[in-house]
Structure formats: structure tokens, C-alpha cells
Enzyme design. Structure first.
Site, PDB file in Angstrom:
ATOM      1  N   ASP A  70      17.868  30.182  40.814  1.00 36.64           N
ATOM      2  CA  ASP A  70      17.639  31.438  41.533  1.00 36.64           C
ATOM      3  C   ASP A  70      18.044  31.344  43.002  1.00 36.64           C
ATOM      4  O   ASP A  70      18.419  32.354  43.606  1.00 36.64           O
ATOM      5  CB  ASP A  70      16.168  31.862  41.428  1.00 36.64           C
ATOM      6  CG  ASP A  70      15.864  32.551  40.105  1.00 36.64           C
ATOM      7  OD1 ASP A  70      16.756  33.241  39.584  1.00 36.64           O
ATOM      8  OD2 ASP A  70      14.745  32.386  39.592  1.00 36.64           O
ATOM      9  N   GLY A 360      28.634  17.309  34.484  1.00 34.55           N
ATOM     10  CA  GLY A 360      27.936  16.749  33.331  1.00 34.55           C
ATOM     11  C   GLY A 360      27.448  15.357  33.666  1.00 34.55           C
ATOM     12  O   GLY A 360      27.761  14.799  34.720  1.00 34.55           O
ATOM     13  N   CYS A 387      33.451  18.124  39.696  1.00 38.42           N
ATOM     14  CA  CYS A 387      32.586  16.946  39.731  1.00 38.42           C
ATOM     15  C   CYS A 387      32.913  16.019  38.549  1.00 38.42           C
ATOM     16  O   CYS A 387      33.888  15.276  38.594  1.00 38.42           O
ATOM     17  CB  CYS A 387      31.126  17.375  39.733  1.00 38.42           C
ATOM     18  SG  CYS A 387      29.964  16.029  40.120  1.00 38.42           S
ATOM     19  N   GLN A 391      36.231  13.448  37.396  1.00 34.99           N
ATOM     20  CA  GLN A 391      36.135  12.082  36.900  1.00 34.99           C
ATOM     21  C   GLN A 391      36.787  11.949  35.525  1.00 34.99           C
ATOM     22  O   GLN A 391      37.494  10.970  35.252  1.00 34.99           O
ATOM     23  CB  GLN A 391      34.670  11.653  36.860  1.00 34.99           C
ATOM     24  CG  GLN A 391      34.019  11.627  38.243  1.00 34.99           C
ATOM     25  CD  GLN A 391      32.542  11.283  38.209  1.00 34.99           C
ATOM     26  OE1 GLN A 391      31.990  10.987  37.154  1.00 34.99           O
ATOM     27  NE2 GLN A 391      31.897  11.317  39.370  1.00 34.99           N
ATOM     28  N   HIS A 541      31.360  20.559  44.519  1.00 34.77           N
ATOM     29  CA  HIS A 541      31.062  21.738  43.697  1.00 34.77           C
ATOM     30  C   HIS A 541      31.411  23.016  44.459  1.00 34.77           C
ATOM     31  O   HIS A 541      30.547  23.622  45.104  1.00 34.77           O
ATOM     32  CB  HIS A 541      29.574  21.762  43.338  1.00 34.77           C
ATOM     33  CG  HIS A 541      29.161  20.726  42.351  1.00 34.77           C
ATOM     34  ND1 HIS A 541      29.123  20.970  41.000  1.00 34.77           N
ATOM     35  CD2 HIS A 541      28.777  19.432  42.523  1.00 34.77           C
ATOM     36  CE1 HIS A 541      28.722  19.874  40.369  1.00 34.77           C
ATOM     37  NE2 HIS A 541      28.514  18.925  41.272  1.00 34.77           N
ATOM     38  N   GLU A 543      31.772  25.891  43.341  1.00 27.56           N
ATOM     39  CA  GLU A 543      31.065  27.052  42.779  1.00 27.56           C
ATOM     40  C   GLU A 543      29.788  27.374  43.548  1.00 27.56           C
ATOM     41  O   GLU A 543      29.354  28.543  43.574  1.00 27.56           O
ATOM     42  CB  GLU A 543      30.731  26.817  41.294  1.00 27.56           C
ATOM     43  CG  GLU A 543      29.699  25.747  40.994  1.00 27.56           C
ATOM     44  CD  GLU A 543      30.274  24.354  40.815  1.00 27.56           C
ATOM     45  OE1 GLU A 543      29.609  23.509  40.174  1.00 27.56           O
ATOM     46  OE2 GLU A 543      31.384  24.093  41.327  1.00 27.56           O
TER      47      GLU A 543
END
Length: 564
Positions: A70, A360, A387, A391, A541, A543
């Protein structure tokens, strides 16, 4: 300082976070300094060790707090970076009270739930406001009213209202189910949730009534009557095409949620300053464009039982949407379970215009991700790795281009002869001591973009001015490292493993370009392929910093490539 509590009734997942974010946006648009805070009632100290299928995405703030998803909604709506103080859990509260008791900070008092736990909750709520210099703090309570574990938090809001009746109001988000076999919305569950609140000494000031279908006036008036709320304080919230329409839903002529809250709190209404840009975004979001792009997200946190959930990667989905709206294309996406790709192969990818491999952990499903990346590399399909996705791209290239057949990550295979991804040096001690929570590389870290790379072009073309979120320096580094347009960025991280520099020269000599690194050059932050239309992967990241008003440049570049 004023306080607005937001609670939920009947079922979880109603959209309390979106209601909180929308109200924060509307109040900010009227000129107030507003900060939303999330309270989760579980005993985890933060969200970092929670399973994504159960709790949803872990969102990371600029200052490195692992939080509930949130907070991502809050930041996307109010276009601000929030702080660690905006996230409160029962684990934080109880551990602090116990720490203080052990340190004799209560000076021999009998430590009890009331007043010591309620005082600590109150202290943290106020701290969220002071840390953000806020006029109004909107406090979203996680879960559903009536759960045994959240009673003490509701008791805190009751006490705050009792002590400062003109500074505290309560918004209750409830649900009216639609029964298909009789074709009617039923208000009884919503009434019951309000009665549970009443039983704890709380009378909601405002009701937000969620439903699958629009509610008629008759049922709205009935809900108001049985909830002891004036009809003009009941706000209807049926399902919409996009969550970004919700602020507009609450901004109707003669029926404004923000104005109602301000009137109840004794604050003056100001004119809106941000509605025009928001209207423009939402109009593009709901428009049907001539071109449609199909994206595959290859991961492993989608499935829970017989259901597939969007919440595990909500920031990735929102970032794709932001870019598609800005570019004027329709977005369609599918979840592809990487374990099923391991079983059935990569033919399923042929129908997509682009592939994303998001974050992940662990070994499960990794070979499916690697197979998917091999497919997109060989078939020149646009690829975005985030991320873990960076890899996995490194491992795929090492195996199939550099001929390091057994290359892997130490996370997946600690005994691999070619650890092209290895554990960060300072992380080994944490794992040895089983210190998993809050110890990984977190928050915004500086990245120096290498010249004449696709990454540099993306930030030049789409990155905007220094006021853009990716140029907001983490205060830890701001004194010595300054952001610079398309050169030095501050992106958020959440990882324990990294690119192994032992293999760096071999990669770079064979078309695998390091396009971003830490300022000292030691940590690889971004990679790309020289001979590919779009193959970009980041250790960070992006996003987390994409917002509807400022889509992230990497997602803009990916969606643009996928649309060609």
C-alpha cells in the site's frame, strides 16, 4: 496535526489502500501537507520476510524500509517519497515496549497493554506526521474490523478521539456483496461491520461503500440509517476501469470526500491545484488505443492454491501501465509460471511482444526463467530484467554465450564452479548468524550511468528534470554524491547477491555491456546487450519509482520497443 483513520469491514482486499491514497491526493491537491501511514497488525517487524503469495508485494522506501504494497499506492498517488516512519507494525510496537521495559525506562511501572502499548502506537502515528512535516496524517489500518489481533489498535484511535475530539475522524470502508441469484446488493454485512466498530466505542464519521456494481440511493440511504451516518457522508465506490479514477469518483459536484473530511476537522477548503494533470492521466488510462502490446511476466509468485494473484508484482504491473498510457498503447499481460516453462518449454512466449522477469528468491523456477531469457535473446524479443531478472540474464549469457556450462548463482547452487552471481561480502556474516530481516541491501543507492549506452539514452529521452523521482538523493549519500541528469541516479534496491566482477572482463569482451555501476565502479547496477533491439536488466527496482505522472524511463523504453 489532524488524523484520519481508515478501517475496513466485511472482507480484506477492499481497496482501503487506494481509498487512503486517493484521499491523500485530494487533500494535497487542496494545499495541505498530507502523509499516509500504514499499520499492519502482524508481529513481523517489517514486510521483508513475508511470503509474497500471502501478503503481496514487498515495497521498499527510499530510506530502506521493507513495507506493505500500500505504501507503493500512496507514493504513486501523492507523487512523494515516503519514509520508514510511514510504516508501523505490531512487531515494531511490542518489541519497542519490551525493549524499554528491559532498559528500565518505565521506572518500575507495571507495563500493560493500556496505556503502554496504546501510547507507543500513538507515538508512532504522530511520528509519521512529524517526520513528514504533515498537517494531516491518514492512518490506514490493515486487515478487517473484528479480527482479534487488531483490537488494541482500534482502542488507540478511540483514545486519540477521546483526548482530541476535533482532531480525529474515522473513515470506514465496507462492502456490499452482489447476490447474482437474486440480482441485488445486500447491505447487512456492511451494517454489521459498522456495529462491530460501535462495539469498540467508535462511530465512523464517513462510510465508503465498496461494491461490484453501482449502488442505488435506496440502499445508500438504508446503509446510512443503520450505520448512524448522515446520507451525505456515504460515498459509493463501485468497481472502476482503473484505480486512478478513484480520486475523481470522490470529487463529485456537491459531494467531495476531501471537503467532507476538512469540514469535520475544522479546516478550510482550498482550491484544487493538481486535478488537471490527474484528469489527463486518467483519460489516457481508460482510452482504447489503436495498438495493443502483449507482455509476458515470467515469475513464480503468482499462484496460491487454485488462484493467480496480481499483488505479488503490483509495482511492475503499474509501471507497465504508466508507460503504456504515456505512449498511447493498450497493455495486455499474462502471468507465466516459470516452473511450467521448465516442464513445457518456451513456445508459449512466441505470441508476446516483450518479456519481463521480475524479482525472486531461491532456486525454485530458476531454470524456467533462464530458458525464457535464452528465447528472448535469440529471437530478439524485447526483454526487461528486474533484480533477480538481471541475475538470471547474467547466468543465461554465461552458459550459452561464454560457454561456462555450469554457471549459476551461489544462491541457487552454492557449489557452482562458475559463480557469476555471488553473495555480497558483507552478507555472509548475516546469513551465518541467521540475521535475515532488514539486513539485505535496501533503499535508494547511487548509480553512475555509463556513457554511450542504451541506459543513458533512456534516461536522456524519458528521464525528465532533476525533480524526477530517480534523481531524489538518499540523504545518506547526498552530501558527497549528487544526482545528475542521465548520469547519476538514485534507484531503490532489495538484494543480497550481486554480479561477480571476477567474470566482468569476459562478459564485456563478448557483447555483454555493463551500463550502470555504483559510483566506485565495484557493483554492477545495470547490463544490456549490444546487438539486441532492447535487452536491459537492472539490479535495482525501477518499478518502485514509476508513477502515473512520471512513468519510469526504463519502462518507457521497454514498452516503446515492444510496440514496434
Amino acid at each position: 496535526m489532524k488524523f484520519i483513520f481508515v478501517s475496513g469491514g466485511v472482507v480484506s482486499g477492499l481497496g482501503k489502500g487506494v481509498v487512503t491514497a486517493s484521499l491523500a491526493f485530494l487533500l494535497k491537491s487542496r494545499g495541505f501537507k498530507v502523509t499516509p501511514a500504514k499499520v499492519d497488525m502482524y508481529f513481523n517487524v517489517d514486510a521483508g520476510t513475508l511470503r509474497p503469495q500471502e501478503h503481496g508485494e514487498v515495497f521498499v522506501t527510499h530510506d530502506g524500509m521493507e513495507t506493505d504494497e500500500d505504501l507503493g499506492h500512496y507514493e504513486r498517488f501523492i507523487h512523494e517519497n515516503l519514509k520508514k516512519e510511514n510504516y508501523i507494525t505490531a512487531g515494531q510496537v511490542y518489541s519497542e515496549v519490551i525493549r524499554r521495559e528491559r532498559a528500565f525506562e518505565y521506572a518500575g511501572e507495571t507495563v500493560d497493554v493500556i496505556p503502554h502499548i496504546t501510547d507507543e502506537i500513538t507515538r508512532r502515528i504522530i511520528l509519521a506526521g512529524t517526520a513528514n512535516n504533515a498537517d494531516i496524517v491518514i492512518v490506514e489500518y490493515g486487515g478487517t474490523v473484528g479480527e482479534y489481533k487488531n483490537g488494541i489498535f482500534f482502542e488507540t484511535s478511540r483514545i486519540m478521539k477521546l483526548k482530541k475530539p476535533h482532531d480525529v475522524i474515522h473513515v470506514h470502508v465496507t462492502y456490499l456483496p452482489y447476490l447474482v441469484h437474486i440480482g441485488e446488493l445486500k447491505s447487512k454485512p456492511a451494517q454489521t461491520s459498522v456495529h462491530i466498530l460501535n462495539g469498540m466505542g467508535i462511530q465512523p464519521d464517513i462510510i465508503v461503500a465498496r461494491s461490484e456494481k453501482p449502488m442505488d440511493k435506496k440502499r445508500a440511504d438504508k446503509l446510512a440509517l443503520y450505520s448512524n451516518v448522515s446520507p451525505d457522508r456515504v460515498f459509493l465506490a463501485p468497481n472502476l476501469d482503473t484505480i486512478y479514477e478513484v480520486p475523481l469518483l470522490f470529487h463529485k459536484p456537491q459531494h467531495h470526500l476531501a471537503s467532507t473530511c476538512l469540514n469535520l476537522l475544522g479546516l478550510k477548503n482550498g482550491k484544487h491545484k493538481q486535478m488537471h494533470s490527474w484528469l489527463e492521466v486518467t483519460s489516457r488510462a481508460i482510452k482504447k488505443w489503436p495498438k495493443t502490446v502483449k507482455i509476458a511476466l515470467v515469475g513464480k509468485y503468482f499462484v496460491t492454491g487454485d488462484y493467480s494473484l496480481i499483488d505479488s508484482y503490483v509495482s511492475v504491473i503499474e509501471a507497465l501501465r504508466h508507460a503504456s498510457w504515456k505512449l498511447g498503447i493498450n497493455l495486455e499481460f499474462d502471468w507465466l509460471d516459470s516452473e511450467k516453462i521448465e516442464e513445457s518449454g518456451t513456445d508459449v512466449l512466441k505470441k508476446y511482444n516483450g518479456v519481463v522477469v521480475p524479482q525472486g528468491w531461491g532456486s525454485r523456477g530458476t531454470e524456467g526463467k533462464i530458458a525464457a531469457i535464452k528465447f528472448v535473446r535469440e529471437n530478439k524479443l524485447p526483454y526487461l530484467g528486474l533484480c533477480f531478472g538481471m541475475q538470471m540474464a547474467t547466468i543465461e549469457y554465461a552458459r550459452n554465450v561464454l560457454c561456462l556450462e555450469n554457471a549459476n548463482s551461489e544462491e541457487v547452487n552454492p557449489k557452482t564452479p562458475h559463480p557469476v552471481i555471488h553473495i555480497m561480502p558483507d552478507q555472509k556474516n548475516y546469513l551465518a548468524l541467521r540475521q535475515y530481516g532488514g539486513t539485505i541491501r535496501l533503499g535508494a543507492w547511487p548509480c553512475r550511468i555509463h556513457k554511450d549506452t542504451k541506459l543513458e539514452n533512456l534516461y536522456k529521452k524519458y528521464g525528465g528534470p532533476l525533480s524526477s523521482p530517480w534523481y531524489d538523493a538518499n540523504s545518506t549519500f547526498s552530501r558527497r554524491i549528487k544526482p545528475k541528469v542521465a548520469s547519476v541516479i538514485f534507484e531503490r534496491h532489495r538484494h543480497r547477491y550481486e554480479f561477480n566482477n571476477t567474470f566482468r572482463t569476459k562478459f564485456e569482451e563478448n557483447g555483454f555491456s555493463i551500463s550502470g555501476s555504483s559510483p566506485d565502479g565495484l557493483l554492477v547496477e545495470a547490463v544490456e546487450l549490444v546487438d539486441h533491439p532492447f535487452f536491459v536488466a537492472t539490479q535495482y527496482h525501477p518499478e518502485y519509482l514509476s508513477r502515473p505522472l512520471t512513468p519510469h524511463p526504463i519502462f518507457m523504453g521497454f514498452m516503446s520497443a515492444a510496440s514496434k
